[in-house]
Motif scaffolding. Structure first.
Motif, PDB file in Angstrom:
ATOM      1  N   GLY A   7       0.870  -1.347  -0.032  1.00 38.69           N
ATOM      2  CA  GLY A   7      -0.099   0.055   0.067  1.00 38.69           C
ATOM      3  C   GLY A   7       1.047   1.399   0.225  1.00 38.69           C
ATOM      4  O   GLY A   7       2.014   1.092   0.129  1.00 38.69           O
ATOM      5  N   SER A  34      -1.337   4.191   4.333  1.00 39.35           N
ATOM      6  CA  SER A  34      -2.625   3.082   3.768  1.00 39.35           C
ATOM      7  C   SER A  34      -2.972   2.266   4.871  1.00 39.35           C
ATOM      8  O   SER A  34      -3.955   1.495   4.851  1.00 39.35           O
ATOM      9  N   CYS A  83      -3.710  -2.588   0.428  1.00 37.85           N
ATOM     10  CA  CYS A  83      -4.452  -1.739   1.253  1.00 37.85           C
ATOM     11  C   CYS A  83      -4.541  -0.508   0.457  1.00 37.85           C
ATOM     12  O   CYS A  83      -3.743   0.238  -0.009  1.00 37.85           O
ATOM     13  N   LEU A  84      -5.958  -0.026   0.767  1.00 33.56           N
ATOM     14  CA  LEU A  84      -6.405   1.355  -0.104  1.00 33.56           C
ATOM     15  C   LEU A  84      -7.110   2.053   1.061  1.00 33.56           C
ATOM     16  O   LEU A  84      -8.078   1.454   1.714  1.00 33.56           O
ATOM     17  N   PRO A 111      -8.353   4.569  -5.157  1.00 29.58           N
ATOM     18  CA  PRO A 111      -7.089   4.352  -5.839  1.00 29.58           C
ATOM     19  C   PRO A 111      -6.558   5.492  -6.829  1.00 29.58           C
ATOM     20  O   PRO A 111      -7.407   5.937  -7.927  1.00 29.58           O
ATOM     21  N   GLU A 134      -2.366   2.807  -8.712  1.00 27.71           N
ATOM     22  CA  GLU A 134      -2.707   1.695  -7.908  1.00 27.71           C
ATOM     23  C   GLU A 134      -3.820   1.010  -8.577  1.00 27.71           C
ATOM     24  O   GLU A 134      -3.753  -0.283  -8.759  1.00 27.71           O
ATOM     25  N   GLU A 135      -4.656   1.544  -9.348  1.00 26.49           N
ATOM     26  CA  GLU A 135      -5.440   0.918 -10.411  1.00 26.49           C
ATOM     27  C   GLU A 135      -4.814  -0.034 -11.330  1.00 26.49           C
ATOM     28  O   GLU A 135      -5.248  -1.176 -11.725  1.00 26.49           O
ATOM     29  N   VAL A 161      -7.749  -7.069  -2.070  1.00 27.53           N
ATOM     30  CA  VAL A 161      -7.716  -5.621  -1.993  1.00 27.53           C
ATOM     31  C   VAL A 161      -8.651  -5.173  -0.924  1.00 27.53           C
ATOM     32  O   VAL A 161      -9.970  -5.724  -0.937  1.00 27.53           O
ATOM     33  N   ALA A 195     -10.202  -2.061   1.884  1.00 29.66           N
ATOM     34  CA  ALA A 195     -10.349  -0.575   2.293  1.00 29.66           C
ATOM     35  C   ALA A 195     -10.042  -0.439   3.839  1.00 29.66           C
ATOM     36  O   ALA A 195     -10.777  -1.089   4.484  1.00 29.66           O
ATOM     37  N   TRP A 214     -15.605   4.219  -4.181  1.00 24.34           N
ATOM     38  CA  TRP A 214     -14.547   3.342  -4.349  1.00 24.34           C
ATOM     39  C   TRP A 214     -14.350   2.202  -3.773  1.00 24.34           C
ATOM     40  O   TRP A 214     -13.644   1.363  -4.116  1.00 24.34           O
TER      41      TRP A 214
END
Length: 236
Positions: A74, A78, A120-121, A125, A129-130, A143, A145, A171
């Protein structure tokens, strides 16, 4: 919204213990006098000398036998280190932490893929990151959040920064929400379950990765024939 690799549960049926699929390759390499084992280069050796190409086979097998490589990745802030600490405390696993901003940088050198990856987001993103999530991979990816979690009382998503919302941000929809500040927090349970399932399927993914590496080496001018023999031994 990034495309998330789906985490599917494994069949709970009992299965007989499978033989070690790499045992025949180990015997093959042991019987071959030309195979170099990975070792530190002596200080007196010329640093410009090319490595023994047959050592590539031994290196591929050594990676097959290596301890599980579990990575939590991350960007800055993050929560990657917090989640890694929770996994160590809950599962006793050895967890490595990576800075995704460094890994995904345009100038970054390719790194060896881990066995299991958790991303970790904490915010929506970024483009890099995407792109990272969409990369093709053979290993399991989850993935999550971080900084968001479902409240025990009303199942509403709450931010750990005391900001309350009736629904998670767009998101984060469809992603497991994790608050790992307390390792025993119930939101960490989904991550623990993902890692346990990934561990169960690790043997298969490592065989697939070893096979892909042997196929790559099969066209090598000096080690191709031995790699072909190793492939045949793997398929028996």
């Amino acid at each position: 919204m990034p495309t998330v690799t789906q985490d599917t549960a494994v069949d709970g049926a009992d299965r007989p213990a499978a033989p070690d699929p790499a045992a025949r390759i180990r015997r093959l390499l042991t019987a071959s006098p030309d195979v170099a084992t990975p070792a530190a280069v002596p200080a007196t050796a010329a640093t410009t000398a090319p490595p023994d190409p047959t050592g590539l086979l031994a290196a591929a097998l050594a990676r097959f036998d290596a301890p599980v490589d579990l990575r939590v990745r991350g960007g800055l802030g993050s929560g990657r280190r917090t989640l890694a600490a929770a996994l160590r405390a809950r599962g006793g696993w050895r967890v490595s932490v990576d800075d995704l901003d460094v890994l995904a940088a345009p100038t970054a050198r390719p790194a060896a893929a881990p066995d299991i990856e958790i991303l970790c987001l904490r915010t929506a993103p970024c483009r890099h990151e995407e792109a990272w999530v969409r990369r093709p991979r053979r290993h399991p990816l989850l993935v999550v959040a971080t900084g968001l979690y479902e409240d025990d009382d009303d199942n509403a998503a709450h931010s750990v920064d005391t900001h309350h919302s009736a629904a998670p941000p767009r998101w984060a929809r469809g992603l497991p929400t994790v608050d790992a500040r307390e390792p025993e927090h119930r939101s960490v349970d989904a991550v623990i379950a993902f890692v346990e399932r990934a561990m169960d399927s690790l043997a298969g993914s490592r065989v697939a990765r070893l096979e892909a590496e042997l196929e790559r080496l099969a066209v090598h001018a000096e080690v191709g024939e031995l790699a072909e023999a190793a492939l045949c031994a793997l398929e028996i």
